[in-house]
Write a protein that holds these residues in place. Sequence first.
Motif, PDB file in Angstrom:
ATOM      1  N   UNK A 111      -1.055  79.141  30.677  1.00  0.00           N
ATOM      2  CA  UNK A 111      -0.382  79.801  29.559  1.00  0.00           C
ATOM      3  C   UNK A 111      -0.591  78.952  28.308  1.00  0.00           C
ATOM      4  N   UNK A 112      -1.244  79.530  27.315  1.00  0.00           N
ATOM      5  CA  UNK A 112      -1.563  78.799  26.091  1.00  0.00           C
ATOM      6  C   UNK A 112      -0.394  78.888  25.119  1.00  0.00           C
ATOM      7  N   UNK A 113       0.098  77.724  24.702  1.00  0.00           N
ATOM      8  CA  UNK A 113       1.213  77.663  23.763  1.00  0.00           C
ATOM      9  C   UNK A 113       0.780  76.909  22.511  1.00  0.00           C
ATOM     10  N   UNK A 114       1.197  77.404  21.365  1.00  0.00           N
ATOM     11  CA  UNK A 114       0.848  76.763  20.113  1.00  0.00           C
ATOM     12  C   UNK A 114       2.071  76.227  19.394  1.00  0.00           C
ATOM     13  N   UNK A 115       1.816  75.515  18.313  1.00  0.00           N
ATOM     14  CA  UNK A 115       2.856  75.057  17.395  1.00  0.00           C
ATOM     15  C   UNK A 115       2.510  75.638  16.024  1.00  0.00           C
ATOM     16  N   UNK A 116       3.403  75.510  15.069  1.00  0.00           N
ATOM     17  CA  UNK A 116       3.091  75.986  13.719  1.00  0.00           C
ATOM     18  C   UNK A 116       1.805  75.343  13.222  1.00  0.00           C
ATOM     19  N   UNK A 145      10.883  80.651  16.748  1.00  0.00           N
ATOM     20  CA  UNK A 145      10.049  79.468  16.597  1.00  0.00           C
ATOM     21  C   UNK A 145       8.734  79.652  17.338  1.00  0.00           C
ATOM     22  N   UNK A 146       7.678  79.070  16.788  1.00  0.00           N
ATOM     23  CA  UNK A 146       6.363  79.168  17.411  1.00  0.00           C
ATOM     24  C   UNK A 146       6.398  78.615  18.831  1.00  0.00           C
ATOM     25  N   UNK A 147       7.160  77.571  19.069  1.00  0.00           N
ATOM     26  CA  UNK A 147       7.178  76.954  20.401  1.00  0.00           C
ATOM     27  C   UNK A 147       7.681  77.908  21.476  1.00  0.00           C
ATOM     28  N   UNK A 148       8.306  79.013  21.068  1.00  0.00           N
ATOM     29  CA  UNK A 148       8.785  79.996  22.028  1.00  0.00           C
ATOM     30  C   UNK A 148       7.687  80.981  22.431  1.00  0.00           C
ATOM     31  N   UNK A 149       6.566  80.937  21.746  1.00  0.00           N
ATOM     32  CA  UNK A 149       5.515  81.933  21.943  1.00  0.00           C
ATOM     33  C   UNK A 149       4.393  81.412  22.815  1.00  0.00           C
ATOM     34  N   UNK A 150       3.680  82.333  23.432  1.00  0.00           N
ATOM     35  CA  UNK A 150       2.397  81.947  23.983  1.00  0.00           C
ATOM     36  C   UNK A 150       1.354  82.915  23.466  1.00  0.00           C
ATOM     37  N   UNK A 151       0.141  82.390  23.290  1.00  0.00           N
ATOM     38  CA  UNK A 151      -0.886  83.134  22.598  1.00  0.00           C
ATOM     39  C   UNK A 151      -1.890  83.814  23.506  1.00  0.00           C
ATOM     40  N   UNK A 152      -1.849  83.505  24.771  1.00  0.00           N
ATOM     41  CA  UNK A 152      -2.777  84.098  25.704  1.00  0.00           C
ATOM     42  C   UNK A 152      -2.670  83.417  27.048  1.00  0.00           C
ATOM     43  N   UNK A 153      -3.509  83.863  27.983  1.00  0.00           N
ATOM     44  CA  UNK A 153      -3.430  83.298  29.320  1.00  0.00           C
ATOM     45  C   UNK A 153      -4.748  83.443  30.047  1.00  0.00           C
ATOM     46  N   UNK A 154      -4.904  82.618  31.054  1.00  0.00           N
ATOM     47  CA  UNK A 154      -5.976  82.735  32.035  1.00  0.00           C
ATOM     48  C   UNK A 154      -5.304  82.808  33.395  1.00  0.00           C
ATOM     49  N   UNK A 191      -3.404  87.242  23.060  1.00  0.00           N
ATOM     50  CA  UNK A 191      -2.358  88.183  22.658  1.00  0.00           C
ATOM     51  C   UNK A 191      -2.409  88.430  21.156  1.00  0.00           C
ATOM     52  N   UNK A 192      -1.975  89.602  20.757  1.00  0.00           N
ATOM     53  CA  UNK A 192      -1.960  90.014  19.361  1.00  0.00           C
ATOM     54  C   UNK A 192      -0.933  89.186  18.586  1.00  0.00           C
ATOM     55  N   UNK A 193      -0.978  89.324  17.285  1.00  0.00           N
ATOM     56  CA  UNK A 193      -0.054  88.635  16.387  1.00  0.00           C
ATOM     57  C   UNK A 193       1.389  88.925  16.811  1.00  0.00           C
ATOM     58  N   UNK A 194       2.225  87.895  16.889  1.00  0.00           N
ATOM     59  CA  UNK A 194       3.611  88.095  17.322  1.00  0.00           C
ATOM     60  C   UNK A 194       4.386  89.089  16.455  1.00  0.00           C
ATOM     61  N   UNK A 195       4.006  89.227  15.195  1.00  0.00           N
ATOM     62  CA  UNK A 195       4.721  90.157  14.317  1.00  0.00           C
ATOM     63  C   UNK A 195       4.538  91.600  14.760  1.00  0.00           C
ATOM     64  N   UNK A 196       3.541  91.866  15.621  1.00  0.00           N
ATOM     65  CA  UNK A 196       3.294  93.211  16.117  1.00  0.00           C
ATOM     66  C   UNK A 196       4.048  93.494  17.418  1.00  0.00           C
ATOM     67  N   UNK A 197       4.749  92.481  17.935  1.00  0.00           N
ATOM     68  CA  UNK A 197       5.437  92.633  19.216  1.00  0.00           C
ATOM     69  C   UNK A 197       6.921  92.909  19.062  1.00  0.00           C
ATOM     70  N   UNK A 198       7.620  92.829  20.163  1.00  0.00           N
ATOM     71  CA  UNK A 198       9.063  93.041  20.202  1.00  0.00           C
ATOM     72  C   UNK A 198       9.641  92.177  21.314  1.00  0.00           C
ATOM     73  N   UNK A 199      10.935  91.902  21.200  1.00  0.00           N
ATOM     74  CA  UNK A 199      11.673  91.173  22.235  1.00  0.00           C
ATOM     75  C   UNK A 199      12.775  92.086  22.738  1.00  0.00           C
ATOM     76  N   UNK A 200      12.898  92.196  24.052  1.00  0.00           N
ATOM     77  CA  UNK A 200      14.010  92.919  24.652  1.00  0.00           C
ATOM     78  C   UNK A 200      14.935  91.851  25.222  1.00  0.00           C
ATOM     79  N   UNK A 250      -0.754  73.928  15.048  1.00  0.00           N
ATOM     80  CA  UNK A 250      -1.963  74.328  15.763  1.00  0.00           C
ATOM     81  C   UNK A 250      -2.361  75.766  15.422  1.00  0.00           C
ATOM     82  N   UNK A 251      -1.382  76.635  15.204  1.00  0.00           N
ATOM     83  CA  UNK A 251      -1.683  78.017  14.819  1.00  0.00           C
ATOM     84  C   UNK A 251      -2.310  78.032  13.419  1.00  0.00           C
ATOM     85  N   UNK A 252      -1.781  77.200  12.500  1.00  0.00           N
ATOM     86  CA  UNK A 252      -2.359  77.118  11.152  1.00  0.00           C
ATOM     87  C   UNK A 252      -3.804  76.643  11.219  1.00  0.00           C
ATOM     88  N   UNK A 253      -4.082  75.637  12.059  1.00  0.00           N
ATOM     89  CA  UNK A 253      -5.442  75.127  12.213  1.00  0.00           C
ATOM     90  C   UNK A 253      -6.355  76.215  12.793  1.00  0.00           C
TER      91      UNK A 253
END
Length: 139
Positions: free
Chosen positions: A7-12, A74-83, A49-58, A14-17
């Motif tokens: 599970x790939x996780x980013x920070x503010x 927070x970015x640390x709560x997100x993951x950007x993709x997976x293998x 995964x697509x931009x988090x702004x396009x998603x939703x949380x239940x 690393x996402x900016x980079x």
Amino acid sequence: MAKYMLIMRGTDESVAKMMETPFEEMLETVGRFNEELIRAGVLVAAEGLDDPSQGAVVDFGGEAPVVTDGPYGETKELFGGFYILDVASKEEAVEWAKRMPAFPGSKCEVRRVPGIEEFPQDNEWIVKERAWRERTGQL
């Protein structure tokens, strides 16, 4: 063999980079890594995964589920993709994770994916799921 999810996780930072990196360059880097996984015969699935702004949380914190549109806290709560890899051990999954192309500050969580054979085979829901997996070619 066992399945592991990377599970790939980013920070503010690393996402900016990542956003500064030309898209073609990212495709080349990730493509080379994916090709290594395919040649090794361990790749089961991989998705970004697509931009988090396009998603939703239940949120199930109250009596009724509450739906909130992205972006999230927070970015640390997100993951950007997976293998998902099919490898011999957690150690092998970790070795692949260490080779994953990632930006400084990123993290990769390695988690085992239990197989259906690890659940009670006489349970009616497991029987139904097994039948579905067999019909769809997953078993």
